[in-house]
Design a protein around this motif. Sequence first.
Motif, mmCIF file in Angstrom:
data_model
loop_
_atom_site.group_PDB
_atom_site.id
_atom_site.type_symbol
_atom_site.label_atom_id
_atom_site.label_comp_id
_atom_site.label_asym_id
_atom_site.label_seq_id
_atom_site.Cartn_x
_atom_site.Cartn_y
_atom_site.Cartn_z
ATOM 1 N N PRO A 36 -0.703 5.394 -15.275
ATOM 2 C CA PRO A 36 -0.701 4.123 -14.533
ATOM 3 C C PRO A 36 0.686 3.567 -14.243
ATOM 4 C CG PRO A 36 -1.387 3.781 -16.807
ATOM 5 C CD PRO A 36 -1.357 5.260 -16.593
ATOM 6 N N GLN A 37 1.693 3.972 -15.005
ATOM 7 C CA GLN A 37 3.047 3.457 -14.797
ATOM 8 C C GLN A 37 3.866 4.321 -13.843
ATOM 9 O OE1 GLN A 37 3.670 0.477 -16.110
ATOM 10 N NE2 GLN A 37 1.605 0.600 -16.943
ATOM 11 N N TYR A 38 3.300 5.437 -13.397
ATOM 12 C CA TYR A 38 4.060 6.354 -12.552
ATOM 13 C C TYR A 38 4.034 5.887 -11.096
ATOM 14 C CZ TYR A 38 4.847 10.023 -16.046
ATOM 15 O OH TYR A 38 5.290 10.744 -17.125
ATOM 16 N N THR A 39 5.155 6.097 -10.417
ATOM 17 C CA THR A 39 5.256 5.760 -9.000
ATOM 18 C C THR A 39 4.883 6.968 -8.137
ATOM 19 O OG1 THR A 39 7.599 6.391 -8.939
ATOM 20 C CG2 THR A 39 7.087 4.092 -9.485
ATOM 21 N N LEU A 40 4.795 6.741 -6.838
ATOM 22 C CA LEU A 40 4.615 7.779 -5.813
ATOM 23 C C LEU A 40 3.324 8.585 -5.941
ATOM 24 C CD1 LEU A 40 8.275 9.194 -5.722
ATOM 25 C CD2 LEU A 40 7.346 7.178 -4.576
ATOM 26 N N PRO A 41 2.174 7.928 -6.070
ATOM 27 C CA PRO A 41 0.927 8.702 -6.148
ATOM 28 C C PRO A 41 0.641 9.519 -4.893
ATOM 29 C CG PRO A 41 0.475 6.355 -5.882
ATOM 30 C CD PRO A 41 1.929 6.475 -6.177
ATOM 31 N N TYR A 42 1.233 9.151 -3.766
ATOM 32 C CA TYR A 42 0.983 9.937 -2.552
ATOM 33 C C TYR A 42 1.470 11.378 -2.697
ATOM 34 C CZ TYR A 42 5.879 9.808 -0.893
ATOM 35 O OH TYR A 42 7.228 9.985 -0.745
ATOM 36 N N MET A 43 2.388 11.611 -3.646
ATOM 37 C CA MET A 43 2.842 12.968 -3.874
ATOM 38 C C MET A 43 1.687 13.874 -4.296
ATOM 39 S SD MET A 43 6.134 12.976 -3.284
ATOM 40 C CE MET A 43 6.775 14.386 -4.159
ATOM 41 N N VAL A 44 0.784 13.338 -5.100
ATOM 42 C CA VAL A 44 -0.400 14.101 -5.509
ATOM 43 C C VAL A 44 -1.297 14.352 -4.304
ATOM 44 C CG1 VAL A 44 -2.429 14.127 -7.005
ATOM 45 C CG2 VAL A 44 -0.275 13.130 -7.834
ATOM 46 N N GLN A 45 -1.555 13.312 -3.530
ATOM 47 C CA GLN A 45 -2.437 13.410 -2.383
ATOM 48 C C GLN A 45 -2.049 14.560 -1.455
ATOM 49 O OE1 GLN A 45 -5.141 11.449 -1.480
ATOM 50 N NE2 GLN A 45 -5.442 12.559 0.438
ATOM 51 N N TYR A 46 -0.765 14.702 -1.217
ATOM 52 C CA TYR A 46 -0.299 15.672 -0.226
ATOM 53 C C TYR A 46 0.116 17.017 -0.800
ATOM 54 C CZ TYR A 46 -0.441 11.763 2.993
ATOM 55 O OH TYR A 46 -0.871 10.697 3.750
ATOM 56 N N SER A 47 0.220 17.130 -2.111
ATOM 57 C CA SER A 47 0.695 18.407 -2.663
ATOM 58 C C SER A 47 -0.279 19.063 -3.628
ATOM 59 C CB SER A 47 2.024 18.198 -3.396
ATOM 60 O OG SER A 47 1.855 17.499 -4.612
ATOM 61 N N VAL A 48 -1.317 18.339 -4.061
ATOM 62 C CA VAL A 48 -2.196 18.890 -5.088
ATOM 63 C C VAL A 48 -2.973 20.102 -4.588
ATOM 64 C CG1 VAL A 48 -4.269 17.507 -4.637
ATOM 65 C CG2 VAL A 48 -3.710 18.187 -6.995
ATOM 66 N N TYR A 49 -3.036 20.277 -3.267
ATOM 67 C CA TYR A 49 -3.740 21.439 -2.749
ATOM 68 C C TYR A 49 -3.213 22.738 -3.348
ATOM 69 C CZ TYR A 49 -0.012 23.132 0.349
ATOM 70 O OH TYR A 49 1.161 23.665 0.827
ATOM 71 N N GLY A 50 -1.899 22.804 -3.594
ATOM 72 C CA GLY A 50 -1.326 24.012 -4.173
ATOM 73 C C GLY A 50 -1.883 24.289 -5.543
ATOM 74 N N LEU A 51 -1.946 23.246 -6.366
ATOM 75 C CA LEU A 51 -2.484 23.402 -7.717
ATOM 76 C C LEU A 51 -3.976 23.689 -7.669
ATOM 77 C CD1 LEU A 51 -1.515 23.328 -10.627
ATOM 78 C CD2 LEU A 51 -2.001 20.876 -10.685
ATOM 79 N N VAL A 52 -4.686 23.041 -6.779
ATOM 80 C CA VAL A 52 -6.118 23.298 -6.614
ATOM 81 C C VAL A 52 -6.349 24.762 -6.240
ATOM 82 C CG1 VAL A 52 -8.098 22.851 -5.080
ATOM 83 C CG2 VAL A 52 -6.818 20.933 -6.063
ATOM 84 N N ASN A 53 -5.609 25.251 -5.280
ATOM 85 C CA ASN A 53 -5.802 26.642 -4.851
ATOM 86 C C ASN A 53 -5.508 27.630 -5.983
ATOM 87 O OD1 ASN A 53 -6.533 25.785 -2.310
ATOM 88 N ND2 ASN A 53 -4.510 26.123 -1.410
ATOM 89 N N ALA A 54 -4.490 27.316 -6.771
ATOM 90 C CA ALA A 54 -4.119 28.228 -7.864
ATOM 91 C C ALA A 54 -5.124 28.207 -9.000
ATOM 92 C CB ALA A 54 -2.739 27.850 -8.392
ATOM 93 N N LEU A 55 -5.674 27.037 -9.318
ATOM 94 C CA LEU A 55 -6.536 26.898 -10.497
ATOM 95 C C LEU A 55 -8.023 27.032 -10.189
ATOM 96 C CD1 LEU A 55 -4.806 23.867 -12.294
ATOM 97 C CD2 LEU A 55 -4.561 26.307 -12.803
#
Length: 317
Positions: A294-313
């Motif tokens: 909850p204290q972390y900034t820039l959640p949009y980074m997850v929105q736009y980059s998590v596809y890589g982790l999703v594809n790998a896992l």
Amino acid sequence: MKRNSLMTLVLAAVLASGCAPKLIDSALAGYTSDANGFDTHSFFYDTGAEVVVFDAQFTEAEAEKLLATIRAKTGNPIRYVVVTHPNPDKFNGVAVFQREGARVVASEATAAAIPAVHAYKKYYFTKIAGMFTEETYPKQATVDVTFKDSLKLPLEGGAEVELKVLQHPGVTTTQTVAYLPGRNALVVGDLVHHRAHAWLEGGLRDGKTVPDLDSWKAALEELAAWKGATVYGGRGESAPVETAIAEEKQYLDTMKSLVSTYAAELGARKAELCGGSPGPHYEELTKRATRSFPQYTLPYMVQYSVYGLVNALACAE
């Protein structure tokens, strides 16, 4: 007369007079873009005789803002621009500094990776995202100085900048860090996003982006060699190296668990996550990441980059 030539003449005159220039060995300073430049940090180090820049921003427009920030603080010549790893927000803006007379420095591995990364990202931003045209997307960066494993930049006076290629890749396929002994500062690019969400796309390998969290964590562990240093990452806050290592590793472990758990929860619906319309699932993963940190900034980074982790896992089979 170009600025670098003028500065060389001035320095020569001072030395000829028998009065060596006073080197201020200033603190590390920085510039941060807005979200259009992915909130990217660039740092610069004024030795009192010259300036070394670390990472050059996503566009030449952002690089010009970085240049203006530097010029507001010092008139010393910009001698080098160090590219810490082959992501476009690190190398796209280098031409701005080359026009100022700076030399671009990167590891052999980073220099070799730039053409493929540039082509991949240019295609995405022009053909898919539509954010640029062929004419407006930055030209491919060129590197002036390469090195294999380590390099101490030749600087005037007593200032030092030591470059080291880590044995393990981090956020991408290769990672250089820069150590400033006079400041006990370690510049690490996107290897660390301290208390900010990380870019989880992964490095480009054989035309596909593939994150390797185990190698990323191993690269983080290598930073322990600089005990007591302050880490300056590509986004987020600076932090003591021990804190930066521990918290970034915890973040990566949590995100791996979060994605794997979510994919398992979907069951037969996992095809949606791995199919052509995964957007709502990326939004849900972003919400879960925000709740976890909850204290972390820039959640949009997850929105736009998590596809890589999703594809790998979740989608590799």
